[in-house]
Design a protein around this motif. Sequence first.
Motif, PDB file in Angstrom:
ATOM      1  N   SER A  95       0.822  -1.212   0.000  1.00  0.00           N
ATOM      2  CA  SER A  95       0.000   0.000   0.000  1.00  0.00           C
ATOM      3  C   SER A  95       0.856   1.262   0.000  1.00  0.00           C
ATOM      4  CB  SER A  95      -0.901   0.020   1.228  1.00  0.00           C
ATOM      5  OG  SER A  95      -0.131   0.190   2.403  1.00  0.00           O
ATOM      6  N   ASP A  96       0.259   2.375  -0.445  1.00  0.00           N
ATOM      7  CA  ASP A  96       0.938   3.668  -0.396  1.00  0.00           C
ATOM      8  C   ASP A  96       1.288   4.044   1.042  1.00  0.00           C
ATOM      9  OD1 ASP A  96       0.725   3.857  -3.104  1.00  0.00           O
ATOM     10  OD2 ASP A  96      -0.810   5.424  -3.127  1.00  0.00           O
ATOM     11  N   GLU A  97       0.435   3.677   1.988  1.00  0.00           N
ATOM     12  CA  GLU A  97       0.691   4.011   3.393  1.00  0.00           C
ATOM     13  C   GLU A  97       1.988   3.374   3.883  1.00  0.00           C
ATOM     14  OE1 GLU A  97      -3.397   4.769   2.402  1.00  0.00           O
ATOM     15  OE2 GLU A  97      -2.189   2.938   2.204  1.00  0.00           O
ATOM     16  N   HIS A  98       2.204   2.129   3.494  1.00  0.00           N
ATOM     17  CA  HIS A  98       3.446   1.452   3.881  1.00  0.00           C
ATOM     18  C   HIS A  98       4.652   2.144   3.248  1.00  0.00           C
ATOM     19  CE1 HIS A  98       2.319  -1.940   6.317  1.00  0.00           C
ATOM     20  NE2 HIS A  98       1.421  -2.358   5.445  1.00  0.00           N
ATOM     21  N   VAL A  99       4.539   2.463   1.978  1.00  0.00           N
ATOM     22  CA  VAL A  99       5.666   3.095   1.290  1.00  0.00           C
ATOM     23  C   VAL A  99       5.968   4.456   1.897  1.00  0.00           C
ATOM     24  CG1 VAL A  99       6.543   3.934  -0.918  1.00  0.00           C
ATOM     25  CG2 VAL A  99       5.123   1.867  -0.854  1.00  0.00           C
ATOM     26  N   GLU A 100       4.936   5.235   2.178  1.00  0.00           N
ATOM     27  CA  GLU A 100       5.163   6.561   2.751  1.00  0.00           C
ATOM     28  C   GLU A 100       5.778   6.466   4.141  1.00  0.00           C
ATOM     29  OE1 GLU A 100       2.778  10.715   3.822  1.00  0.00           O
ATOM     30  OE2 GLU A 100       1.882   9.242   2.458  1.00  0.00           O
ATOM     31  N   ASP A 144      14.258   8.689   6.454  1.00  0.00           N
ATOM     32  CA  ASP A 144      14.904   9.930   5.999  1.00  0.00           C
ATOM     33  C   ASP A 144      15.144   9.971   4.492  1.00  0.00           C
ATOM     34  OD1 ASP A 144      15.001  10.820   8.659  1.00  0.00           O
ATOM     35  OD2 ASP A 144      16.909   9.789   9.000  1.00  0.00           O
ATOM     36  N   VAL A 145      14.263   9.338   3.743  1.00  0.00           N
ATOM     37  CA  VAL A 145      14.337   9.406   2.282  1.00  0.00           C
ATOM     38  C   VAL A 145      13.404  10.485   1.742  1.00  0.00           C
ATOM     39  CG1 VAL A 145      14.014   8.109   0.129  1.00  0.00           C
ATOM     40  CG2 VAL A 145      14.950   6.967   2.156  1.00  0.00           C
ATOM     41  N   TRP A 146      12.345  10.738   2.459  1.00  0.00           N
ATOM     42  CA  TRP A 146      11.315  11.674   2.000  1.00  0.00           C
ATOM     43  C   TRP A 146      11.877  13.076   1.792  1.00  0.00           C
ATOM     44  CZ3 TRP A 146       6.261  10.774   0.694  1.00  0.00           C
ATOM     45  CH2 TRP A 146       5.452  11.898   0.510  1.00  0.00           C
ATOM     46  N   ASP A 147      11.498  13.685   0.678  1.00  0.00           N
ATOM     47  CA  ASP A 147      11.921  15.053   0.358  1.00  0.00           C
ATOM     48  C   ASP A 147      10.661  15.936   0.287  1.00  0.00           C
ATOM     49  OD1 ASP A 147      12.846  17.444  -0.660  1.00  0.00           O
ATOM     50  OD2 ASP A 147      14.149  16.504  -2.164  1.00  0.00           O
ATOM     51  N   VAL A 161       3.741  14.574  -8.743  1.00  0.00           N
ATOM     52  CA  VAL A 161       4.233  13.635  -9.757  1.00  0.00           C
ATOM     53  C   VAL A 161       5.486  12.918  -9.261  1.00  0.00           C
ATOM     54  CG1 VAL A 161       5.218  13.437 -12.072  1.00  0.00           C
ATOM     55  CG2 VAL A 161       3.245  14.936 -11.668  1.00  0.00           C
ATOM     56  N   GLN A 162       6.399  13.663  -8.647  1.00  0.00           N
ATOM     57  CA  GLN A 162       7.623  13.063  -8.121  1.00  0.00           C
ATOM     58  C   GLN A 162       7.317  12.084  -6.979  1.00  0.00           C
ATOM     59  OE1 GLN A 162       9.600  16.822  -7.303  1.00  0.00           O
ATOM     60  NE2 GLN A 162      11.121  16.411  -8.921  1.00  0.00           N
ATOM     61  N   GLU A 163       6.337  12.433  -6.149  1.00  0.00           N
ATOM     62  CA  GLU A 163       5.937  11.515  -5.075  1.00  0.00           C
ATOM     63  C   GLU A 163       5.468  10.189  -5.665  1.00  0.00           C
ATOM     64  OE1 GLU A 163       3.082  13.053  -2.381  1.00  0.00           O
ATOM     65  OE2 GLU A 163       4.302  14.775  -1.779  1.00  0.00           O
ATOM     66  N   ASN A 189      10.144   2.681  -5.329  1.00  0.00           N
ATOM     67  CA  ASN A 189      10.429   1.979  -4.078  1.00  0.00           C
ATOM     68  C   ASN A 189       9.563   0.740  -3.904  1.00  0.00           C
ATOM     69  OD1 ASN A 189      12.445   3.503  -2.137  1.00  0.00           O
ATOM     70  ND2 ASN A 189      11.323   5.071  -3.278  1.00  0.00           N
ATOM     71  N   ARG A 190       8.370   0.750  -4.465  1.00  0.00           N
ATOM     72  CA  ARG A 190       7.544  -0.453  -4.418  1.00  0.00           C
ATOM     73  C   ARG A 190       8.202  -1.574  -5.239  1.00  0.00           C
ATOM     74  NH1 ARG A 190       3.130   1.882  -5.568  1.00  0.00           N
ATOM     75  NH2 ARG A 190       2.137   1.972  -3.523  1.00  0.00           N
ATOM     76  N   GLN A 191       8.761  -1.229  -6.412  1.00  0.00           N
ATOM     77  CA  GLN A 191       9.448  -2.227  -7.222  1.00  0.00           C
ATOM     78  C   GLN A 191      10.760  -2.678  -6.588  1.00  0.00           C
ATOM     79  OE1 GLN A 191       9.938  -1.557 -11.399  1.00  0.00           O
ATOM     80  NE2 GLN A 191       7.907  -0.674 -11.668  1.00  0.00           N
TER      81      GLN A 191
END
Length: 348
Positions: A155-160, A167-170, A176-178, A185-187
Motif C-alpha cells: 500500500s501507499d501508506e506502507h511506502v510513505e 529519511d528518504v522523504w523530500d 508527480v515526483q511523489e 520503491n515499491r518495485q
Amino acid sequence: MEHLADVSPTPRGLLTRFLKGSGVELGPGHHPMPLPFPGVSIRYVDRWQPEENLALFTNLEAGATFPKPDIVANLDVDRLSALDDESQDFVIASHLLEHLADPLTQIDEIHRVLKPGAVVLVFLPDRRHTFDRKRSATPLAHLIAEHRDRVTVVSDEHVEDYLRKTDVWDPSWTPVQEREQFEVNRQRSIHVHCWSEDEFLPVLEYTIIEMGMQWELLDAMFVEDVPDGFEFGFVLRRAPVPAEPKVMAEHLRLSWHVLASRSRQHAEAERQIARLRALPGFPLMQRAWRLQRRLRKGVARTLDGSRAATVISGRGRPLCLHHGRDRPDDEDQSEVGKRVVEQQRRSL
C-alpha cells in the motif's frame, strides 16, 4: 576435515547445518545463502532476472551479481504456486518476509511446500539496529488483516511510512515526483514491515494456534550473538508428527526464550570480559594469575611425589604407607610446599 574451512563459524553459518536434500531459496538477492555442508542442492525463486535486478539496485557495489532464478515468481501475487505440496526438503527465506505485502500467507505457503520433517531457515533484520529504528513494529493485528484481505500490492501508506521514517522523504517533491518515488520503491521491494526479535515471536505463535501450522523451533540466533549484529534468524521444522496447537506453540515459545536467554548471558559475559581487559591494571593481573597457576602446579607435583597414603589393615589398625623413605625425619609436607614456592619465585 578438508572442508572445515568452508563452514562459517558464525551463528548464521552454523544454522545452515540443518539444510539437507533439495530445496529453494526465496529472493536470494545479490548475496545467496552460502551452503558449505554437503548433500544440498538449491534452486532460486526470484521476481527479476539478473539484469533487471541490477537496473533496479543501482546503488550496489561495483561487481555485484545476482543468480539467475530457476523459478520466476512475484511472491506477492504468485506465492509459491510453482511448487507442489510437500515437495521441498528445505526453504530459505533470508531477509524476505519484511518485503512482502502479506507475510502470513507466505509463511503458510512455505509450510505447504515443506515435507513433514523438512525445515525453513529464516533471517530478519531487527528494526532497532537498521534504518527502520524510527519505525514502529508491525502489529500482529495488521498482519492478520492483510492476510484476511489477501493483499497482493504494498500500500501507499506502507511506502510513505518507510520513506518518511528512513529519511528518504523530500518535502520538495511534487505530486508527480511523489508518485514516481512510490512506484520505484515499491518495485525495489522496501521494508514493508519491521520487527525486533522479541516482537516477531507472537507471529510464529499465531501461525501455529490460529492457522494450523506445525512448527518446531530447532535453533536460533539473536542480535547479540554477533558483534554489531543487526539481524536474528531461526530454523523451524514442519513437525513430522502432528501435535495439539497450543502445546506446540508453548513448546516453541519456551524454546525461543531459552535460546534468547543463553544469547543474552553469553553477550553479557563477553561485555564483562571486555570491561575487565580495559582496566589499567589488567596486564599486571594477568601476570599474577599466571604466577598463581604455576605455583599451584608446582606444589601439586611435589606433593603428589611425596604424599603418604593411609589404608586400614585387615585388623582395623591404620597402616601408614609412604611412597618415599619411612623415617621419623622425613620432611614435613608444609616445608615441601614452602620450598617449591621459593623455587618458583626464583625462577621468575
